[in-house]
Enzyme design. Sequence first.
Site, PDB file in Angstrom:
ATOM      1  N   HIS A  79      -5.701  -3.806  -1.747  1.00 16.81           N
ATOM      2  CA  HIS A  79      -5.606  -2.740  -2.759  1.00 16.81           C
ATOM      3  C   HIS A  79      -5.634  -3.272  -4.191  1.00 16.81           C
ATOM      4  O   HIS A  79      -5.503  -2.494  -5.138  1.00 16.81           O
ATOM      5  CB  HIS A  79      -4.328  -1.918  -2.544  1.00 16.81           C
ATOM      6  CG  HIS A  79      -4.404  -1.036  -1.349  1.00 16.81           C
ATOM      7  ND1 HIS A  79      -4.929   0.242  -1.389  1.00 16.81           N
ATOM      8  CD2 HIS A  79      -4.052  -1.252  -0.059  1.00 16.81           C
ATOM      9  CE1 HIS A  79      -4.876   0.777  -0.188  1.00 16.81           C
ATOM     10  NE2 HIS A  79      -4.348  -0.111   0.649  1.00 16.81           N
ATOM     11  N   LYS A  99     -12.082  -0.426   0.361  1.00 16.27           N
ATOM     12  CA  LYS A  99     -11.275   0.305  -0.625  1.00 16.27           C
ATOM     13  C   LYS A  99     -12.060   0.410  -1.938  1.00 16.27           C
ATOM     14  O   LYS A  99     -12.993   1.183  -1.996  1.00 16.27           O
ATOM     15  CB  LYS A  99      -9.909  -0.353  -0.733  1.00 16.27           C
ATOM     16  CG  LYS A  99      -9.300  -0.475   0.685  1.00 16.27           C
ATOM     17  CD  LYS A  99      -7.843  -0.509   0.742  1.00 16.27           C
ATOM     18  CE  LYS A  99      -7.342  -0.826   2.149  1.00 16.27           C
ATOM     19  NZ  LYS A  99      -7.592   0.198   3.151  1.00 16.27           N
ATOM     20  N   SER A 127       0.794  -1.226   0.000  1.00 10.80           N
ATOM     21  CA  SER A 127       0.000   0.000   0.000  1.00 10.80           C
ATOM     22  C   SER A 127       0.829   1.279   0.000  1.00 10.80           C
ATOM     23  O   SER A 127       0.331   2.325  -0.385  1.00 10.80           O
ATOM     24  CB  SER A 127      -0.961  -0.013   1.185  1.00 10.80           C
ATOM     25  OG  SER A 127      -0.262  -0.236   2.384  1.00 10.80           O
TER      26      SER A 127
HETATM   27  C1  LIG Z   1      -3.020  -4.327   2.824  1.00 13.02           C
HETATM   28  C2  LIG Z   1      -4.165  -4.029   3.766  1.00 13.02           C
HETATM   29  N1  LIG Z   1      -4.707  -5.041   4.452  1.00 13.02           N
HETATM   30  C3  LIG Z   1      -5.734  -4.836   5.297  1.00 13.02           C
HETATM   31  C4  LIG Z   1      -6.253  -3.576   5.497  1.00 13.02           C
HETATM   32  C5  LIG Z   1      -7.383  -3.395   6.471  1.00 13.02           C
HETATM   33  O1  LIG Z   1      -8.594  -3.294   5.778  1.00 13.02           O
HETATM   34  P1  LIG Z   1      -9.878  -2.664   6.448  1.00 13.02           P
HETATM   35  O2  LIG Z   1      -9.889  -1.204   6.134  1.00 13.02           O
HETATM   36  O3  LIG Z   1     -11.014  -3.399   5.813  1.00 13.02           O
HETATM   37  O4  LIG Z   1      -9.799  -2.933   7.914  1.00 13.02           O
HETATM   38  C6  LIG Z   1      -5.716  -2.504   4.803  1.00 13.02           C
HETATM   39  C7  LIG Z   1      -6.236  -1.134   5.035  1.00 13.02           C
HETATM   40  O5  LIG Z   1      -5.523  -0.222   5.301  1.00 13.02           O
HETATM   41  C8  LIG Z   1      -4.638  -2.731   3.903  1.00 13.02           C
HETATM   42  O6  LIG Z   1      -4.084  -1.725   3.222  1.00 13.02           O
END
Ligand SMILES: Cc1ncc(COP(=O)(O)O)c(C=O)c1O
Length: 401
Positions: free
Chosen positions: A217, A249, A189
């Site tokens: 993402h 997202k 990310s």
């Molecule tokens: C790679 C990754 N995994 C998991 C999450 C967590 O997702 P959520 O917003 O559904 O808690 C995020 C969010 O920032 C993320 O970027």
Amino acid sequence: MAATKRNPTAFFREEYERLVREGLNWELRILESACEPVCRVDGREVIMMCANNYLNLATHPKVVKAMIEATEKYGAGAGSDRSIAGNMDIHEELDRTLARFKRAPASLTFQTGFMANEGLIPQLADRGDLFVSDELNHGSIIDGIRLSHADRAIYKHKDMADLERVLNEAEKHDPPYRRIWIITDGVFSMDGDLAPLPEIAKLAEEHGAGVYVDDAHGEGVLGEGGRGIVSHFRLTRDQVHIEMGTFSKAFGVIGGHITGSEDLRNFAYNKARTWLLSGAMPPGVAAACKAAIEVLESNPQLVDMVWENRRYFMEEMQALGFDTGNTETPIVPIMCGRSKTARDLANYVWQEGIFVLPIVYPMVPREKARIRVQLCAKHTREHLDKAIEAFKKGGKAVGLI
Ligand SMILES: Cc1ncc(COP(=O)(O)O)c(C=O)c1O
């Protein structure tokens, strides 16, 4: 004996003041409108360029309508955990819709992606097992691994020689590890680069390891019609055993999910504590997530729109001399080096009506501060040109170009 005098709360302020002193505290901006390409933030009209709402589904009329109608039908909350009395038909429909979209036997939705990782990962391995994790994996993966009693090994970011070294080392463990899981983000990310999933799957097969990919993402962005990284690399469910994702997202709502075999689903809802011991996703949210999948299924051109915007923005920024790092997705880092440069550039473009945030240490290494731009389907050429112009002036002002 006299009790020791303690102040259990003094560290709240001390710690906060330390963060402020070191410039590591979050300064929260306030969004005063819907998350659209143009929105109101802290009283100003700005172009939103740091949201995860890649396909603009957060405000899609069908998604909003589904949320309102389900809320009217079922109420604001499910009234319980899914494991007890809160497992509504709309949750089950969402699970089935997602599995259909992913072309997989089964999916299971969680309240958030963070909860999916933090709930499921610790159940995958115990004493005598091993987690192997990319050094840049998301915090929810790191926390999930920390909650287990398994051994852990970290490999250098996307470095397949290092992953092979770790796996060869693991073969020497005595007694042999019972289970090995390789866990990776699909899209990283902070940099927007992709995990080399085919190579990871190959090494996993050679060593009898499971593969878990967090595609937070990648969904809605990669693969056929936005089906994600497993689809992008045309891998099978025998090669990638657990595909995890989020509705927060590209799907524009909130919620986490896992996809794989029927056995995985049955295991996960009987074992993941965040699923078993926490309230169900509100029914309106479940209906909105389901509608978001359906909108994407019938509008795959949204995916092309975000990629076209990415192409244009990248080309123009690179032509101006900006370093856009190693991105392979609509996450475009503008590499700035020092934290101060990233902060100054973000402030400059903010004054020009562009909303982006500096990403600085400790989120990224000290000398790799950047601004992370995220493109969406509904940015127009006009929005992008305004942003590019602001970056051009700002980049000159801070000495980046
Ligand atoms: C790679 C990754 N995994 C998991 C999450 C967590 O997702 P959520 O917003 O559904 O808690 C995020 C969010 O920032 C993320 O970027």
